[in-house]
Each structure stands twice: as C-alpha cells, then as structure tokens.
Design an enzyme around this catalytic site. Structure first.
Site, PDB file in Angstrom:
ATOM      1  N   TYR A  36       0.818  -1.216   0.000  1.00  0.00           N
ATOM      2  CA  TYR A  36       0.000   0.000   0.000  1.00  0.00           C
ATOM      3  C   TYR A  36       0.851   1.266   0.000  1.00  0.00           C
ATOM      4  O   TYR A  36       0.344   2.358  -0.223  1.00  0.00           O
ATOM      5  CB  TYR A  36      -0.953   0.023   1.198  1.00  0.00           C
ATOM      6  CG  TYR A  36      -1.959  -1.123   1.226  1.00  0.00           C
ATOM      7  CD1 TYR A  36      -2.121  -1.959   0.129  1.00  0.00           C
ATOM      8  CD2 TYR A  36      -2.738  -1.367   2.343  1.00  0.00           C
ATOM      9  CE1 TYR A  36      -3.026  -3.002   0.159  1.00  0.00           C
ATOM     10  CE2 TYR A  36      -3.643  -2.412   2.376  1.00  0.00           C
ATOM     11  CZ  TYR A  36      -3.784  -3.237   1.273  1.00  0.00           C
ATOM     12  OH  TYR A  36      -4.684  -4.271   1.311  1.00  0.00           O
ATOM     13  N   LYS A  50       3.988 -15.275   2.526  1.00  0.00           N
ATOM     14  CA  LYS A  50       3.862 -16.027   1.277  1.00  0.00           C
ATOM     15  C   LYS A  50       5.294 -16.331   0.818  1.00  0.00           C
ATOM     16  O   LYS A  50       5.732 -15.947  -0.279  1.00  0.00           O
ATOM     17  CB  LYS A  50       3.081 -15.176   0.256  1.00  0.00           C
ATOM     18  CG  LYS A  50       2.691 -15.896  -1.007  1.00  0.00           C
ATOM     19  CD  LYS A  50       1.585 -16.915  -0.816  1.00  0.00           C
ATOM     20  CE  LYS A  50       1.306 -17.656  -2.119  1.00  0.00           C
ATOM     21  NZ  LYS A  50       0.484 -18.852  -1.939  1.00  0.00           N
ATOM     22  N   ASP A  97      -2.435 -18.223   2.272  1.00  0.00           N
ATOM     23  CA  ASP A  97      -3.610 -18.918   1.716  1.00  0.00           C
ATOM     24  C   ASP A  97      -4.105 -19.983   2.691  1.00  0.00           C
ATOM     25  O   ASP A  97      -5.310 -20.149   2.909  1.00  0.00           O
ATOM     26  CB  ASP A  97      -3.323 -19.495   0.318  1.00  0.00           C
ATOM     27  CG  ASP A  97      -1.915 -20.056   0.174  1.00  0.00           C
ATOM     28  OD1 ASP A  97      -1.098 -19.870   1.105  1.00  0.00           O
ATOM     29  OD2 ASP A  97      -1.621 -20.680  -0.859  1.00  0.00           O
ATOM     30  N   ASP A 100      -4.767  -6.801   6.268  1.00  0.00           N
ATOM     31  CA  ASP A 100      -5.994  -6.100   5.894  1.00  0.00           C
ATOM     32  C   ASP A 100      -7.096  -7.130   5.634  1.00  0.00           C
ATOM     33  O   ASP A 100      -8.218  -7.043   6.147  1.00  0.00           O
ATOM     34  CB  ASP A 100      -5.695  -5.279   4.627  1.00  0.00           C
ATOM     35  CG  ASP A 100      -6.829  -4.350   4.242  1.00  0.00           C
ATOM     36  OD1 ASP A 100      -7.786  -4.237   5.014  1.00  0.00           O
ATOM     37  OD2 ASP A 100      -6.739  -3.747   3.157  1.00  0.00           O
ATOM     38  N   ASP A 133     -10.247  -8.641   8.452  1.00  0.00           N
ATOM     39  CA  ASP A 133     -11.676  -8.570   8.127  1.00  0.00           C
ATOM     40  C   ASP A 133     -12.317  -9.953   8.191  1.00  0.00           C
ATOM     41  O   ASP A 133     -13.454 -10.104   8.644  1.00  0.00           O
ATOM     42  CB  ASP A 133     -11.889  -7.971   6.731  1.00  0.00           C
ATOM     43  CG  ASP A 133     -12.072  -6.455   6.803  1.00  0.00           C
ATOM     44  OD1 ASP A 133     -11.712  -5.868   7.842  1.00  0.00           O
ATOM     45  OD2 ASP A 133     -12.549  -5.858   5.825  1.00  0.00           O
TER      46      ASP A 133
END
Ligand code: NAD
Length: 361
Positions: free
Chosen positions: A146, A195, A227, A251, A255
């Site tokens: 970001y 990852k 994942d 992020d 959620d």
C-alpha cells in the site's frame, strides 16, 4: 496513576460510544485509584465543519502530547454527505491517515473473540463455534504494497499497472517485536503469516521473525502461508493466539477474523507506535444510519479502552476488570439492538455503558 488522553469523538455514533467508554474508564479510575484526564480534539467531518480541514496541526500537537488517543469514528454517509464532494485530501478519512502517519502508528491490533453468549451470531458451523476462539490479528500498517511505488503506463500499446511491495528488515523487526511482546501478555503463541514460497519480501519477513523469536524463548511460534491461514481461520480458529502479518495480508485476514465473530459492534482495535503510545478505536465506522438515536453498541469502544489500559498503561488487572464486566453484562442478558436475540433485554447505548460501568469490580 495519572493518565492523559486525547479524545476524538468524531462523527456519527462516535460521540455516543466514546461517552460510554469514558463512563467506564471513570468507573475504573474510581475503583482502582487512577485519574483519567481528557482533552477533546476534532477530527473528521466535525473538524471540516469547524476548521475547514479534517485534522489541524494543533490537534495533532495535542494528540502527541498525551499518553494515548481514544477515538470514536469519523466520516458520514459517503453518498449524501457534502464532505464527500471535497477533494480526497480534504475528506474526513484524510484526517485518519494524517494522524496515523504523524503518530507513527505502524502496528495495528484487532482482537477477534467469540463470546459464549453471542455464538449464535457466528457464521461458522456449530461444532467449530462451540470451540470458541480468542485471537489477536497484528497487522503491519505503514509499509508493504500500500505504500510502495506505483504507476500505470502504456507499454507497447498495452496498459500496464505496477505496484511495489517493499519491506526492510527494520520495519519487519519492529512489528515482529511488538507481536512477540503482545504474545507475552496472552497465551504465548505467534503465528507469522507470509507467502514465503513466492515472495522475497516474505522470505525476509520469515528470517527476521526467526531472529526476533530467539529473544522470546517462552513464546512458541510457527510460520503459515497466507492462503492456508485464510482457510484455517474458518476451519479451526481456536488454534490462533497472535497472528502476525504484513499490511495487505493483515488487511484481508483481519476482516475475515472480524466476520467470524459476527458482531461488528463488539470489535475493538488499537494502533501502536514504538513507544507505549497508542490510538484506540472501534473497528466499525461512524454508522450514520443509526447516529443520534442512542442505539449504537458502545462495547467495541469500551473494549478498545480496555486495550489502552493493557497496552499503553500496563494496567492488566484493570483491563481484565473491563473485559469481565462486558462478559457479565452479556451473561445478565443485556444487549444493544444490533446483537439482540430472543429472550434478551434490549438496552440503549447509554444504558449499556452504565450497566458495564456498574460491573467494574
Ligand atoms: P459502518 O461500520 O459505519 O456501518 C456498517 C453497519 O454496521 C451499519 O449498519 C451500522 O449501523 C452498523 N454498525 C457499525 N458500528 C456499529 C455499532 N457500534 N453499533 C451498532 N451497529 C453498528 O460502515 P459504513 O456504513 O460502511 O461507513 C460509514 C462511515 O464510516 C463512512 O464514512 C466510512 O468512511 C466511515 N468509517 C470510518 C472508520 C473509522 O473512523 N475508523 C472505519 C470504517 C468506516
């Protein structure tokens, strides 16, 4: 202890829920002999209305002079509010980005806890919900994809977009250290999510987490690919204590973790810098649809205040007392309308604050 707080009530339900968190903090102060000093500052839409900008430099200076910031929420109805006709850097949310940057808040903590009394709201299978869960998602907030360089250009007649994911070892070390520090106050387990089978930034992440872990021999840690973590969160959420991860993965996973609790009005959060300083706020927004009706659930803000007691002031007993009071009020059958179910007693935002304050033991 003298505790100096900047208070940002903000917009929508913000003033209603912050008032109740202050009521509970004052009850804690009375019971445990602490004094909370509050100085209100403006941020968001109310600041635009009063000053023309979403956050003034003077307000930032006040926040920096305190031990912590207690925040309600900011923003209005994005379709109808005149605040959203302003350029993006003058809108309410710009105030939030500015204060996070000015205060150097690089670590975001979002607990996901399933209350026994609210299991019915959990969207997972009953046998999974019955296990319960109590985890802390710890997300790096100021680096990664970001914040990396980005551009969109035409290359050989084809529109091409590039986003860059950059982390340096110092950024990783400081969040890893925070993650292990938080684990020491909990069940002493860290799951570091990356990852590393694909990304260089993740391989560096993994290396630095392993180095940091050596300073915390009491904490067990594991690595998990993002994942797999997304799957494990819905398959077996009880396995997690502290989930430590970079900005974009955090992020998304935070959620997902919020969703499985089923109750947005219950979700606290904290953003910390390298010192004990933190900004504490509910995970939800300003809920313009119910603002001014004394209907909002103040529990997320009250639990955020409990996080402040624990992480800024190291007042663990007092934080436990607030969390216990919340559990007791639910056990006693009181609910705000967002979490009401048959057989429970629906109360207003201010009644819920008073009921929790009365239960501070
Ligand atoms: P929202 O979280 O405000 O509301 C979503 C739904 O959840 C609404 O139905 C609302 O009534 C309900 N809800 C949220 N908090 C609640 C509570 N404490 N008690 C009971 N019900 C609650 O999200 P939204 O509608 O997408 O956004 C509204 C505004 O909030 C926007 O301007 C958005 O930008 C802003 N926002 C601010 C923050 C923040 O201040 N950190 C975070 C998210 C959204």
């Amino acid at each position: 202890m003298e505790c100096n707080l900047a208070v940002i009530k903000g917009d929508g339900i913000g003033p209603e829920v912050v008032t109740e968190a202050i009521k509970v903090l004052d009850a804690v102060g009375k019971k445990y002999d602490h004094t909370f000093h509050y100085e209100e500052i403006l941020m968001g839409g109310c600041s635009i209305d009063a000053t023309g900008v979403p956050l003034t430099d003077e307000a930032v200076a006040v926040a920096k002079s305190k031990d912590a910031v207690l925040l309600g929420s900011i923003g209005g109805n994005t379709a109808t509010s005149p605040w959203y006709k302003l350029p993006p850097d003058r809108r309410p949310e710009a105030g939030l980005l500015k204060i996070r940057k000015e205060l150097g808040l690089f670590a975001n903590l979002r607990p996901a806890y399933l209350y026994e009394e609210l299991k019915g709201a959990c969207p997972l299978k009953k046998e999974i919900a019955d296990q319960g869960f109590d985890m802390m998602i710890m997300r790096e907030l100021t680096g990664g994809l970001y914040f990396g360089e980005r551009k969109t250009e035409e290359i050989g007649g084809v529109m091409t977009a590039v986003d860059t994911l950059v982390y340096n070892e110092n950024e990783i070390r400081r969040i890893a250290k925070k993650g292990f520090d938080i684990a020491m106050k909990r069940r002493k387990k860290v799951t570091s999510v990356d990852k590393a089978n694909v990304l260089d930034s993740s391989r560096l992440w993994r290396k630095i987490v392993e180095e940091t872990a050596k300073d915390y021999p009491e904490v067990t840690y594991e690595h998990m690919l993002v994942d797999n973590c997304a799957m494990q969160l819905v398959k077996d959420p009880a396995q997690f204590d502290v989930v430590l991860t970079e900005n974009m993965f955090g992020d998304i996973l935070s959620d997902e973790a919020s969703m499985i609790t089923g109750s947005i009005g219950m979700l606290a959060s904290a953003s910390l810098n390298e010192t004990k300083f933190g900004m504490y706020e509910p995970s939800g927004g300003s809920a313009p649809d119910i603002a001014g009706q004394n209907k909002a659930n103040p529990i997320a803000t009250i639990l955020s205040a409990a996080m402040m007691l624990r992480y800024t002031f190291d007042l663990d007993t007092e934080a436990d007392a607030v969390e216990q009071a919340v559990r007791q009020v639910l056990k006693d059958g009181y609910r705000t309308s967002d979490i009401a179910s048959s057989g429970t007693k629906t109360v207003s935002c201010s009644e819920m604050g008073s009921l929790i304050a009365e239960r501070i033991l």
